[in-house]
Motif scaffolding. Structure first.
Motif, PDB file in Angstrom:
ATOM      1  N   ILE A 115       1.023  -1.036   0.005  1.00 26.53           N
ATOM      2  CA  ILE A 115       0.073   0.035  -0.273  1.00 26.53           C
ATOM      3  C   ILE A 115       0.628   1.329  -0.031  1.00 26.53           C
ATOM      4  O   ILE A 115       0.924   2.004  -0.956  1.00 26.53           O
ATOM      5  CB  ILE A 115      -0.908   0.471   0.762  1.00 26.53           C
ATOM      6  CG1 ILE A 115      -1.698  -0.815   1.266  1.00 26.53           C
ATOM      7  CG2 ILE A 115      -1.661   1.022   1.443  1.00 26.53           C
ATOM      8  CD1 ILE A 115      -2.682  -1.797   3.006  1.00 26.53           C
ATOM      9  N   TYR A 116       2.063   1.372   0.834  1.00 29.29           N
ATOM     10  CA  TYR A 116       2.931   2.667   1.316  1.00 29.29           C
ATOM     11  C   TYR A 116       3.511   2.571  -0.713  1.00 29.29           C
ATOM     12  O   TYR A 116       3.657   3.559  -0.892  1.00 29.29           O
ATOM     13  CB  TYR A 116       3.748   1.833   2.246  1.00 29.29           C
ATOM     14  CG  TYR A 116       5.503   3.075   1.982  1.00 29.29           C
ATOM     15  CD1 TYR A 116       4.258   4.072   3.194  1.00 29.29           C
ATOM     16  CD2 TYR A 116       6.039   2.842   1.693  1.00 29.29           C
ATOM     17  CE1 TYR A 116       5.928   4.596   3.069  1.00 29.29           C
ATOM     18  CE2 TYR A 116       6.828   3.324   2.213  1.00 29.29           C
ATOM     19  CZ  TYR A 116       7.016   4.260   2.791  1.00 29.29           C
ATOM     20  OH  TYR A 116       7.760   5.424   3.289  1.00 29.29           O
ATOM     21  N   VAL A 144       0.189   4.176  -2.595  1.00 32.92           N
ATOM     22  CA  VAL A 144      -0.988   5.371  -2.159  1.00 32.92           C
ATOM     23  C   VAL A 144       0.256   6.423  -1.981  1.00 32.92           C
ATOM     24  O   VAL A 144      -0.269   7.339  -2.916  1.00 32.92           O
ATOM     25  CB  VAL A 144      -0.798   5.157  -0.340  1.00 32.92           C
ATOM     26  CG1 VAL A 144      -1.537   6.237  -0.142  1.00 32.92           C
ATOM     27  CG2 VAL A 144      -2.400   3.935  -0.589  1.00 32.92           C
ATOM     28  N   LYS A 145       1.854   6.264  -1.845  1.00 31.01           N
ATOM     29  CA  LYS A 145       2.665   7.754  -1.334  1.00 31.01           C
ATOM     30  C   LYS A 145       2.424   8.307  -2.331  1.00 31.01           C
ATOM     31  O   LYS A 145       1.588   9.667  -3.090  1.00 31.01           O
ATOM     32  CB  LYS A 145       3.697   7.461  -0.817  1.00 31.01           C
ATOM     33  CG  LYS A 145       4.024   7.849   0.816  1.00 31.01           C
ATOM     34  CD  LYS A 145       5.018   7.802   1.119  1.00 31.01           C
ATOM     35  CE  LYS A 145       6.391   9.028   1.103  1.00 31.01           C
ATOM     36  NZ  LYS A 145       5.732  10.255   1.602  1.00 31.01           N
ATOM     37  N   CYS A 149      -1.128   9.900  -4.095  1.00 26.10           N
ATOM     38  CA  CYS A 149      -1.796  10.440  -3.816  1.00 26.10           C
ATOM     39  C   CYS A 149      -0.855  12.009  -4.367  1.00 26.10           C
ATOM     40  O   CYS A 149      -1.516  12.867  -4.558  1.00 26.10           O
ATOM     41  CB  CYS A 149      -1.712   9.968  -2.607  1.00 26.10           C
ATOM     42  SG  CYS A 149      -2.933   9.457  -1.437  1.00 26.10           S
ATOM     43  N   LEU A 174      -2.242  12.562  -7.306  1.00 27.11           N
ATOM     44  CA  LEU A 174      -3.633  13.502  -7.391  1.00 27.11           C
ATOM     45  C   LEU A 174      -3.841  14.541  -7.005  1.00 27.11           C
ATOM     46  O   LEU A 174      -4.979  15.411  -7.430  1.00 27.11           O
ATOM     47  CB  LEU A 174      -4.341  12.251  -6.565  1.00 27.11           C
ATOM     48  CG  LEU A 174      -4.826  10.860  -6.974  1.00 27.11           C
ATOM     49  CD1 LEU A 174      -5.885  10.018  -6.469  1.00 27.11           C
ATOM     50  CD2 LEU A 174      -5.469  11.360  -8.320  1.00 27.11           C
ATOM     51  N   MET A 175      -2.700  15.058  -6.193  1.00 30.88           N
ATOM     52  CA  MET A 175      -2.968  16.489  -5.422  1.00 30.88           C
ATOM     53  C   MET A 175      -3.024  17.202  -6.247  1.00 30.88           C
ATOM     54  O   MET A 175      -3.368  18.558  -6.854  1.00 30.88           O
ATOM     55  CB  MET A 175      -2.112  16.772  -4.525  1.00 30.88           C
ATOM     56  CG  MET A 175      -1.736  17.942  -4.036  1.00 30.88           C
ATOM     57  SD  MET A 175      -2.424  18.672  -3.144  1.00 30.88           S
ATOM     58  CE  MET A 175      -0.736  19.365  -1.765  1.00 30.88           C
ATOM     59  N   LEU A 176      -1.450  16.912  -7.408  1.00 33.57           N
ATOM     60  CA  LEU A 176      -1.331  17.962  -8.710  1.00 33.57           C
ATOM     61  C   LEU A 176      -2.842  18.339 -10.135  1.00 33.57           C
ATOM     62  O   LEU A 176      -3.488  18.920 -10.720  1.00 33.57           O
ATOM     63  CB  LEU A 176      -0.329  16.893  -9.278  1.00 33.57           C
ATOM     64  CG  LEU A 176       0.679  17.461  -8.939  1.00 33.57           C
ATOM     65  CD1 LEU A 176       2.103  16.983  -9.536  1.00 33.57           C
ATOM     66  CD2 LEU A 176       1.274  19.201  -8.811  1.00 33.57           C
ATOM     67  N   CYS A 201      -6.304  17.540  -9.269  1.00 35.90           N
ATOM     68  CA  CYS A 201      -6.738  17.996  -8.093  1.00 35.90           C
ATOM     69  C   CYS A 201      -6.750  19.660  -8.434  1.00 35.90           C
ATOM     70  O   CYS A 201      -7.960  19.863  -8.574  1.00 35.90           O
ATOM     71  CB  CYS A 201      -7.006  17.705  -6.895  1.00 35.90           C
ATOM     72  SG  CYS A 201      -7.878  16.147  -6.425  1.00 35.90           S
ATOM     73  N   MET A 202      -5.662  19.776  -8.825  1.00 41.07           N
ATOM     74  CA  MET A 202      -5.133  21.495  -8.789  1.00 41.07           C
ATOM     75  C   MET A 202      -5.219  21.790  -9.944  1.00 41.07           C
ATOM     76  O   MET A 202      -6.065  22.899 -11.237  1.00 41.07           O
ATOM     77  CB  MET A 202      -3.633  21.473  -8.292  1.00 41.07           C
ATOM     78  CG  MET A 202      -2.982  21.542  -7.163  1.00 41.07           C
ATOM     79  SD  MET A 202      -1.180  21.911  -6.522  1.00 41.07           S
ATOM     80  CE  MET A 202      -0.930  24.019  -7.884  1.00 41.07           C
ATOM     81  N   TYR A 258       0.287  26.474 -10.791  1.00 43.78           N
ATOM     82  CA  TYR A 258      -1.187  27.435 -11.464  1.00 43.78           C
ATOM     83  C   TYR A 258      -0.692  28.489 -11.694  1.00 43.78           C
ATOM     84  O   TYR A 258      -1.903  28.578 -12.431  1.00 43.78           O
ATOM     85  CB  TYR A 258      -1.712  28.340  -9.385  1.00 43.78           C
ATOM     86  CG  TYR A 258      -2.585  27.067  -9.055  1.00 43.78           C
ATOM     87  CD1 TYR A 258      -3.429  26.471 -10.080  1.00 43.78           C
ATOM     88  CD2 TYR A 258      -2.517  26.772  -7.363  1.00 43.78           C
ATOM     89  CE1 TYR A 258      -4.687  26.194  -9.245  1.00 43.78           C
ATOM     90  CE2 TYR A 258      -3.590  26.278  -6.837  1.00 43.78           C
ATOM     91  CZ  TYR A 258      -4.118  25.268  -7.586  1.00 43.78           C
ATOM     92  OH  TYR A 258      -4.812  24.723  -7.101  1.00 43.78           O
ATOM     93  N   LEU A 290       3.508   7.683   5.690  1.00 40.23           N
ATOM     94  CA  LEU A 290       2.197   6.911   4.681  1.00 40.23           C
ATOM     95  C   LEU A 290       1.212   7.900   4.437  1.00 40.23           C
ATOM     96  O   LEU A 290       0.505   8.165   3.277  1.00 40.23           O
ATOM     97  CB  LEU A 290       1.668   5.685   4.509  1.00 40.23           C
ATOM     98  CG  LEU A 290       0.672   5.432   4.168  1.00 40.23           C
ATOM     99  CD1 LEU A 290       1.584   4.877   2.892  1.00 40.23           C
ATOM    100  CD2 LEU A 290       0.182   4.400   5.037  1.00 40.23           C
ATOM    101  N   GLU A 346       0.581  11.757   2.034  1.00 38.86           N
ATOM    102  CA  GLU A 346       1.074  12.916   0.571  1.00 38.86           C
ATOM    103  C   GLU A 346      -1.365  12.600   0.512  1.00 38.86           C
ATOM    104  O   GLU A 346      -1.347  12.448   0.265  1.00 38.86           O
ATOM    105  CB  GLU A 346       1.110  11.754  -0.186  1.00 38.86           C
ATOM    106  CG  GLU A 346       2.793  11.935  -0.994  1.00 38.86           C
ATOM    107  CD  GLU A 346       3.809  12.094  -0.568  1.00 38.86           C
ATOM    108  OE1 GLU A 346       3.952  11.528   0.640  1.00 38.86           O
ATOM    109  OE2 GLU A 346       4.590  12.599  -0.265  1.00 38.86           O
ATOM    110  N   LEU A 378      -3.645  15.247   0.110  1.00 37.07           N
ATOM    111  CA  LEU A 378      -4.487  15.517  -0.855  1.00 37.07           C
ATOM    112  C   LEU A 378      -6.187  15.617  -0.088  1.00 37.07           C
ATOM    113  O   LEU A 378      -7.254  16.312  -0.638  1.00 37.07           O
ATOM    114  CB  LEU A 378      -4.673  13.848  -1.072  1.00 37.07           C
ATOM    115  CG  LEU A 378      -5.686  13.675  -2.452  1.00 37.07           C
ATOM    116  CD1 LEU A 378      -5.283  14.632  -4.016  1.00 37.07           C
ATOM    117  CD2 LEU A 378      -5.448  12.176  -2.938  1.00 37.07           C
ATOM    118  N   ILE A 397     -13.738  20.243  -6.164  1.00 32.81           N
ATOM    119  CA  ILE A 397     -13.115  19.167  -6.760  1.00 32.81           C
ATOM    120  C   ILE A 397     -13.855  17.906  -6.054  1.00 32.81           C
ATOM    121  O   ILE A 397     -14.369  17.439  -7.132  1.00 32.81           O
ATOM    122  CB  ILE A 397     -11.541  18.754  -6.066  1.00 32.81           C
ATOM    123  CG1 ILE A 397     -10.621  20.493  -6.144  1.00 32.81           C
ATOM    124  CG2 ILE A 397     -11.254  17.734  -6.790  1.00 32.81           C
ATOM    125  CD1 ILE A 397     -10.625  20.460  -7.691  1.00 32.81           C
TER     126      ILE A 397
END
Ligand SMILES: Nc1ncnc2c1ncn2[C@@H]1O[C@H](COP(=O)(O)OP(=O)(O)O)[C@@H](O)[C@H]1O
Ligand SMILES: [Mg+2]
Lengths: 292, 350, 270
Positions: free
Chosen positions: A30-31, A34-35, A38, A41-43, A45-46, C48, C178, C181, C185, C196
Motif C-alpha cells: 500500500i505504501y 499510496v504515497k 496521492c 492526485l494532488m496535482l 486536483c489542482m 497555477y 504514508l 501525501e 490530498l 473538487i
C-alpha cells in the motif's frame, strides 16, 4: 574487484532490509502505491481546480504533463532523500556509520548500494503511479497511447539518469555527513528546489528568464523532458502553453545535454563528497550523536 | 544501618517476567519450533529493608535490568508481585514514582542540544524540584563526579563516560527515597568509579531512611558496597545474604598459609593434629609454603605451637579469605566471565 | 495550585525548553526551515500561473504551505516524538517520573507550536511578497480565531498520534510517511476542497482538523467556496480539540500499560 562488489551487494541488501522492515507485506505494498499516487492526485486536483476557476483555458494535455513528470520525479526524490536518510539513520539510529567507515568496505560504494535499494523502490513506485494514472484518467491514456512508449529512449534516459540520481544523492548525503538529524529536512528542502527548477509541474518557460538559465544547467530538467518524451512522445505543437524552451530539441540533443550535465554533476559530487567526508572526519561528525 | 520496624523498601514475591520472542519477519523462513517466550526472571523472591544498600550480582543477561525495570514501574511483571516502599508496582505506580529514581549505566539519555546543566534541570523539573534547588543540587553533584567544568557544554559534545556521569547525577538530584543503580560504574575509569562508589556510601550514610538497590557484575564493587547481596543467574536468585555470610557458606574450612624458613622441622605431620583437616606443603629453595585447612579457626594456635616447639621458623602467617568469585563459582558452576548463560533460552514454551 | 497540576505545568514548561532552545541554537535553521520551503511553494505557485488560474489561487498555495508546516510538526514533532524519545533513552525516564505524560506531551506541543509558528510566518510573509497574493480577509478576528482553533485541534491530534505511533514501533515511522501525501490530498493543501471533491468526501475529510481549518481560512481570506459555513467549521474544530485531547489521554494510559506488559518502553532498534 570482489571487495567493492561484495560491499555493494551487502549495502543493497541492507538497504532493502531496512526499507522493507514491515510487519505486513500488504502495508508495504500500500505504501509503495499510496504515497506516489496521492502526490500525483494532488496535482490532478489542482488542475481541475484551475480549470473550474479559469474556464477551459487550461488544455487537457496539461494533466498528463503533470502526472508523468511528477511520477518520474518520484525517483529523484526517493534516491536523494534515501541516501541522506541512510547517512542520518546509520549514524543516529543504528550508530553504525562509524563502523562502516573504519571497515575495509569502500564508503562510497556502500552508499551506492544503499542508493540501489532506494532506486529499485522508486522505480517500482513510479511505474505503479503511472499505472494508476492510466487506470484513472482518460487524458493520460490518450497521451501515452498516442505514440506508445519509446523503449529505446526510455532505456537511454534511465541509464544516464541513474548516474545523475546517484551523484545528486551523494551530494546531499555528503552534506548530511556534517549535519545532525535535521539534515533530512535539508534534503527535503533541496528536493523542493529541484522540483521547482526542473519544471516538474509547469514548463520552465513560465519562470523568470534568469531562473530558466539555472534550470538549464540542471541535468534533472533534461532528464524529465526526456522521460516525458519517451513515455508520451513529443510535446504537441498545438499547446503553446506547454512548450518550453526545450520543446524543439531532438531526443538526441536532449540525451547529449543530459549526459554532459550529468558528467558535471558527477564531478561535483565526487569532490563535494570527498571534501565533506574529510571535514566530517576532522570535526568528528561521523559518530556524533546529537539527539533532539 | 537498616531500620527494622518499617515495611520493606522493596519486596518481590515469586516475581516472574517472560518476554515474547520476536516473530519472524515476513518472507523469511517460518519460525523454528523453539520456545515462544523467554523467561528473564523466574520466581524471584527478595526483600530489601529500608536503609539497606542492597546488591544484585549476576552475569550479563541474568535478569538484573529486567528486575530493575519492573521495580521502577517501567515493565509489568508476568506473574508474582513486587512492592516498592510498600506500594504495588502495578496498581500504585503513580504513588511510587515520586519516591524513586533510577540510573542505568552505559546508557546515554538527554537532549543533545541542551547543555549538561539544562538537561539535569529538565529532569529535576519533571519531579517538581524547584529551579533553585535543582541548580544547587546539580552544582554539588557535578562536583562529585568531576563534571563541573562541563556544566555548560552541550551533551552532544560529551564523551560516553561523561554522559554517563551526567546520567548518574540525574538520579540523585531528585533526592529519591529509593534509588536504583543499574551497573552505575560500567565503563567508567578506575578513579571515577571509585569516586562514585565513595559517594554512594556517603549518600547512604547521610540519611538512614534512604535505600539503594545496585546491580553490578563487578564482584569487588558488590563486596565493597553492599550490606546484603543477591546472586542472580538466568532469572533465578541463587543466594541472598551479607557478603561475609555468603563467603562463609562456601568455606567449610578456615584456610591459613604459612611461610617457613627452609628445613624439615615439624611441618611434615601437621595434618595429624586434631582439628586440622588437611595440610599441604610446597618446598622452594628459600621457603616452605604450607597451607592448612582447619575445622575451626582457633586450631591455628596448636598449629603454630607445634611448629615452634619442633624448631620451625615461621616467616609469615596469613589467613586466606574467600572471595565472592569463589561463592559465585560454587553457586553457578562457572566464573563471571562471558555471557554464555544468557544465550540459552529457559522456560516458556515446550 | 494543587500539586498534581503544578507538576503538570512544571513538566510542560521543562519539556518546552529543549524545543525552543533548538530554535535559537541551530545555526542552519533559517535556511533549511524557511527559505527552502518557500522555494518549494513556488513550484505550485508557478504551476497555477502556467494554468492561468486566478491570482488568489497562489494564495491558496502559500496558505497551504504555511499550514502544512504545522501538520508536519504534528506528525514528526508530536506523532513520532515519543518514538524519538524512546530512541534517545528519555522515554523511560519520563514514564518513571511522577510527571504525567500528558504534561510532557503538552510541553512538546507548546515547543513545537512556537518553532513552527516562526517558520509558518516566514513562509507566509515571503510567499505573499514574492507572489503578490491579494489579502482581503472578511475579518481578521475570524481568521485569528479559526487559526488558533485549528492549532489546538491539530496538536490534540498529534498528542493522540504520539501514543498510537509508539505502540506501533518502527511501523510508526512508515505510517507518518504514508499519511503525508494522502493528507495533503484530502485536506486540499493547494486547492479548495469543495470545488473538487464530492460533498460526502469533503465532509469526511473535515474530520482531519487541517481540512476544516484550512477550508475556513480559505473562505475568510480568499472567499473561496467552503464545505460548511465558517462558524460551523469553527465549532467543529472546537469539538475536535476536546475529543482529541480526551482521547489522547486515554490512549496514553492504555499505551503505557500495554508497552509495560510487552516490555517495549525501553527497547530500541526495532
Ligand atoms: N525486550 C526483550 N525481549 C526479549 N528478551 C529480552 C528483552 N529484554 C531482555 N531480554 C532478555 O532477558 C534476559 C535478561 O536481560 P537483562 O535483565 O537485561 O539482563 P542483565 O542482568 O544483563 O541486566 C536476557 O537474556 C535478555 O536477552
Ligand atoms: Mg543489565
Amino acid at each position: 574487484m570482489t571487495q567493492p562488489l561484495r560491499t555493494l551487494r551487502l549495502a543493497a541488501w541492507l538497504g532493502w532490509q531496512l526499507e522493507t522492515n514491515w510487519a505486513s507485506p500488504w502495508l508495504f505494498a500500500i505504501y509503495m502505491v499510496v504515497k506516489p499516487v496521492c502526490g500525483s492526485l494532488m496535482l490532478v486536483c489542482m488542475f481541475y481546480a484551475a480549470r473550474a476557476a479559469a474556464g477551459a483555458k487550461v488544455p487537457a494535455e496539461f494533466l498528463p504533463y503533470l502526472y508523468v513528470s511528477n511520477a518520474c520525479f518520484g525517483l529523484i526524490g526517493t534516491v536523494m532523500f534515501g541516501l541522506s536518510n541512510a547517512v542520518v539513520t546509520d549514524r543516529e539510529r543504528y550508530r553504525m556509520l562509524k563502523y562502516i567507515y573504519i571497515s575495509p568496505a569502500h564508503f562510497r560504494t556502500y552508499f551506492l548500494g544503499r542508493g540501489l535499494a532506494r532506486a529499485l523502490e522508486g522505480t517500482v513506485g513510479g511505474a505503479l503511479n503511472i499505472a494508476a494514472g492510466l487506470l484513472l484518467f482518460a487524458d493520460l491514456r490518450r497521451a501515452m497511447g498516442g505514440e506508445g512508449i519509446d523503449w529505446l529512449w526510455l532505456v537511454v534516459f534511465l541509464g544516464v539518469g541513474s548516474a545523475m540520481l546517484w551523484a545528486a544523492g551523494m551530494i546531499l548525503a555528503g552534506a548530511c555527513l556534517n549535519m545532525s538529524r535535521n539534515g533530512m529536512f535539508l534534503s527535503e528542502g533541496i528536493g523542493g528546489v529541484v522540483y521547482l527548477l526542473s519544471g516538474v509541474v509547469f514548463p520552465i518557460a513560465v519562470l523568470p528568464v534568469w531562473i530558466q538559465w539555472v534550470s538549464r544547467a540542471l541535468p534533472t530538467t533534461y532528464w524529465l523532458e526526456g522521460m516525458r518524451r519517451a513515455l508520451m512522445g513529443p510535446v504537441p505543437a498545438d499547446t503553446p502553453i506547454l512548450r518550453g524552451p526545450l520543446a524543439d530539441w531532438s531526443n538526441a540533443e536532449l540525451a547529449g545535454m543530459l549526459a554532459l550535465t550529468t558528467a558535471g554533476l558527477v564531478v561535483v559530487a565526487h569532490y563535494f563528497w570527498r571534501w565533506n567526508e574529510r571535514r566530517a572526519w576532522r570535526l568528528g561528525k561521523l559518530e556524533e550523536n546529537a539527539g533532539v | 544501618m537498616p531500620v527494622m520496624d518499617h515495611p520493606p523498601a522493596i519486596r518481590t514475591d515469586q516475581l516472574t517476567r517472560t518476554y515474547r520472542l520476536p516473530r519472524k519477519r515476513w518472507g523469511k523462513s517460518p519460525p523454528a519450533d523453539g520456545p515462544a517466550a523467554f523467561t528473564a526472571l523466574d520466581g524471584v523472591t527478595l526483600e530489601v529493608r529500608p536503609g539497606e544498600l542492597f546488591g544484585l550480582l549476576g552475569p550479563n543477561g541474568a535478569g538484573k535490568t529486567t528486575l530493575i525495570k519492573i521495580l521502577t514501574t517501567l515493565l509489568a511483571p508476568s506473574s508474582g508481585t513486587a512492592r516498592v516502599d510498600g506500594l504495588d508496582v502495578v496498581r500504585e505506580a503513580d504513588a511510587i514514582r515520586p519516591r524513586i529514581n533510577m540510573v542505568s549505566g552505559g546508557e546515554s539519555s538527554g537532549y543533545g542540544v541542551l547543555n549538561v546543566r539544562e538537561n539535569l534541570w529538565l529532569f529535576a523539573r519533571i519531579y517538581g524540584v524547584s529551579t533553585r534547588t535543582a541548580y544547587d543540587r546539580i552544582g554539588a553533584m557535578l562536583d562529585v563526579v568531576g563534571l563541573a567544568d562541563k556544566a555548560t557544554a552541550r551533551v552532544s559534545h560529551l564523551s560516553t563516560g561523561q554522559r554517563q556521569k551526567m546520567n548518574f547525577c540525574r538520579g540523585f538530584i531528585t533526592d529519591p527515597k529509593i534509588l536504583f543503580l543499574d551497573e552505575p560504574t560500567l565503563g567508567l575509569d578506575v578513579t571515577s568509579a571509585r569516586a562514585i562508589r565513595g559517594f554512594v556510601r556517603e549518600w547512604m550514610a547521610e540519611r538512614p531512611e534512604r535505600t539503594l538497590l545496585l546491580t553490578t557484575h563487578y564482584m569487588a564493587e558488590a563486596d565493597e558496597l553492599c550490606d546484603r547481596l543477591a546472586i542472580i543467574d538466568r532469572g533465578k536468585v541463587l543466594a541472598c545474604d551479607t557478603p561475609a555470610n555468603l563467603k562463609k557458606r562456601v568455606q567449610k574450612h578456615t584456610i591459613f598459609e604459612l611461610s617457613l624458613a627452609p628445613g624439615r622441622n615439624g611441618w611434615a605431620d601437621l595434618g595429624k593434629l586434631p582439628g586440622v583437616h588437611q595440610s599441604t606443603a610446597n618446598e622452594t629453595p628459600t621457603t616452605v609454603e604450607v597451607k592448612v585447612l582447619l575445622e575451626e579457626e582457633p586450631v591455628i594456635g596448636s598449629v603454630v605451637q607445634k611448629l615452634v616447639t619442633s624448631g620451625g621458623h615461621i616467616l609469615s602467617l596469613k589467613k586466606v579469605e574467600p572471595t565472592l568469585e569463589d561463592v559465585f563459582i560454587e553457586l553457578v558452576g562457572h566464573g563471571l566471565g562471558g555471557d554464555k548463560p544468557a544465550d540459552r533460552p529457559s522456560g516458556g514454551g515446550p | 495550585m494543587p500539586s498534581s497540576l503544578r507538576l503538570f505545568v512544571d513538566a510542560a514548561r521543562a519539556r518546552t525548553y529543549p524545543r525552543v532552545a533548538w530554535l535559537f541554537r541551530s545555526r542552519t535553521w533559517i535556511f533549511q526551515e524557511t527559505l527552502l520551503p518557500v522555494l518549494g511553494v513556488a513550484a505550485f505557485a508557478y504551476s497555477y500561473r502556467a494554468m492561468q488560474a486566478p491570482e488568489a489561487y497562489t494564495g491558496l498555495v502559500v496558505l497551504g504551505a504555511a499550514m502544512t508546516t504545522f501538520w508536519m510538526n504534528v506528525l514528526w514533532g508530536m506523532g513520532a516524538a515519543l518514538y524519538w524519545e524512546r530512541d534517545a533513552g528519555n522515554l523511560e525516564l519520563y514514564v518513571m517520573s511522577p510527571a504525567p505524560l500528558m504534561g510532557i506531551l503538552t510541553g512538546m506541543a507548546l515547543g513545537g507550536m512556537t518553532t513552527t509558528l516562526v517558520r509558518a510566518a516566514t513562509i507566509t510573509v515571503a510567499g505573499v511578497l514574492l507572489f503578490n497574493v491579494p489579502l482581503q480577509p472578511t475579518s481578521w478576528w475570524a481568521l485569528a480565531g479559526v487559526f488558533l482553533l485549528t492549532l489546538t485541534a491539530l496538536y490534540g491530534l498529534g498528542m493522540m498520534f504520539a501514543s498510537v505511533f509508539l505502540r506501533w514501533g518502527r511501523e510508526a515511522w512508515h505510517l507518518v510517511n504514508l499519511f503525508q501525501e494522502p493528507v495533503y490530498l484530502l485536506t486540499g493543501t493547494n486547492f479548495p476542497v469543495s470545488a473538487i471533491f464530492p460533498k460526502a468526501v469533503a465532509v469526511v475529510a473535515s474530520a482531519i482538523p487541517l481540512t476544516a481549518g484550512m477550508d475556513a481560512m480559505r473562505q475568510v481570506l480568499f472567499h473561496t467556496p467552503g464545505i460548511f459555513p465558517v462558524w460551523q467549521e469553527a465549532l467543529l474544530l472546537a469539538v475536535l480539540s476536546v475529543v482529541f485531547l480526551l482521547l489522547a489521554r486515554r490512549l496514553l494510559r492504555n499505551l503505557e500499560r500495554r508497552a509495560k506488559e510487552e516490555g517495549k518502553l525501553t527497547i530500541r532498534w526495532q
